[in-house]
Design a protein around this motif. Sequence first.
Motif, mmCIF file in Angstrom:
data_model
loop_
_atom_site.group_PDB
_atom_site.id
_atom_site.type_symbol
_atom_site.label_atom_id
_atom_site.label_comp_id
_atom_site.label_asym_id
_atom_site.label_seq_id
_atom_site.Cartn_x
_atom_site.Cartn_y
_atom_site.Cartn_z
ATOM 1 N N GLY A 69 13.798 45.655 97.834
ATOM 2 C CA GLY A 69 13.945 47.013 98.340
ATOM 3 C C GLY A 69 12.667 47.735 98.686
ATOM 4 N N ASN A 70 11.790 47.966 97.718
ATOM 5 C CA ASN A 70 10.626 48.819 97.933
ATOM 6 C C ASN A 70 9.652 48.270 98.973
ATOM 7 N N VAL A 90 17.735 41.106 102.227
ATOM 8 C CA VAL A 90 18.084 41.705 100.944
ATOM 9 C C VAL A 90 19.373 41.082 100.429
ATOM 10 N N ASP A 91 19.860 41.582 99.294
ATOM 11 C CA ASP A 91 21.089 41.043 98.729
ATOM 12 C C ASP A 91 21.948 42.176 98.187
ATOM 13 N N PRO A 92 23.169 41.896 97.742
ATOM 14 C CA PRO A 92 24.069 42.968 97.316
ATOM 15 C C PRO A 92 23.566 43.794 96.131
ATOM 16 N N ARG A 93 22.580 43.308 95.390
ATOM 17 C CA ARG A 93 22.052 44.076 94.268
ATOM 18 C C ARG A 93 20.973 45.072 94.688
ATOM 19 N N THR A 94 20.528 45.004 95.923
ATOM 20 C CA THR A 94 19.531 45.959 96.403
ATOM 21 C C THR A 94 20.120 47.363 96.356
ATOM 22 N N VAL A 99 18.417 50.458 100.878
ATOM 23 C CA VAL A 99 18.958 49.899 102.115
ATOM 24 C C VAL A 99 19.010 50.980 103.189
ATOM 25 N N SER A 100 19.457 52.170 102.806
ATOM 26 C CA SER A 100 19.518 53.279 103.763
ATOM 27 C C SER A 100 18.125 53.651 104.256
ATOM 28 N N GLU A 101 17.128 53.622 103.355
ATOM 29 C CA GLU A 101 15.759 53.941 103.764
ATOM 30 C C GLU A 101 15.209 52.907 104.741
#
Length: 325
Positions: A69-70, A90-94, A99-101
């Motif tokens: 993420g970051n 990425v993956d579903p745990r992100t 994700v929006s950023e």
Amino acid sequence: MPRRVNSGSAATPLTTISIETGAHRLLIDIKREDMGEFGSIKGRVAAALVADGLQKNPGARHFVESSSGNLAVAMARICSGMGLRFTAVVDPRTPKALVSEILGSGGAIEMVDCIDSEGNYLSERIRLASKIGADQGAWWPNQYENFTNPLTHFTTLAPEVFEPARGPVAAVFVAVSTGGTARGIYDYSRIHSPRTRVVAVDVEGSRALGAEAGPRMVTGIGSTRESTFLRGLTGIERVWVTEEEAVSEMVQFNLDAGIALGVSAGALLRAAINQSFELSGTGGRIVCVAADGGTPYTELHGAFDSRRLGPRRYSLIWDGRAHPN
């Protein structure tokens, strides 16, 4: 002319807090990477990886990287500002907020849904990032193997942590994922402050420090692969806390001090408390490098009961905008 990359490494402030546990009182300097331009310590790495990529491949127009993420947020912003494409794997745990950023910063998302035999996504993320690099001609920096990662912490973050005007450093606590931050801090300390303890902190179930893999639910600390940068490094200290301890400390700190830091900062605070007896008589500064802020982790606030921590009180001594005289 060569394209100029925003460094993302302007000095971040320190916030000093007091922790009272009943038996001991600790003063800790928290290195506030959440107050950097990109909102996390990964901004430093993102800028360095993009600059390194453009140096090695001046014609690069598309970058791709696996990220929890970051790093992807920072790379998306940097690439967008330079007219470059960026794809985050990425993956579903992100965290959804990250994700929006990424999307809001001009990046594209590739979401993996295939897990390995241990129930994790990292190996598939890395495989897909490599494939996009090969198939689409995108530049894949590979933050997990690229020694630009620890080098940027050696040259930018570490001199801030060990700034002589602030006094000697007895111990630095650093959370691990790729291990780049811990390696950069460690290498710098061996040259400039060899008596400083550098403590790499991980969560149980993570393999970043070479432990056996186990179930994990949080992002922001740990990894399903051993750190390339820390493998075989004997001088660095390794400690583990549970995810419950890390999340609960994060929540308690937010409530007491009014500062929202990420789950990795919670892990560092817990590790320091676990060593409070040894640390209380060191005579030097204790520094925790807080990698990011708490916004991406608000969904974890109800995951554990912070009252199970036992007696605890965090107090804000000064706000980090300027060092006290």
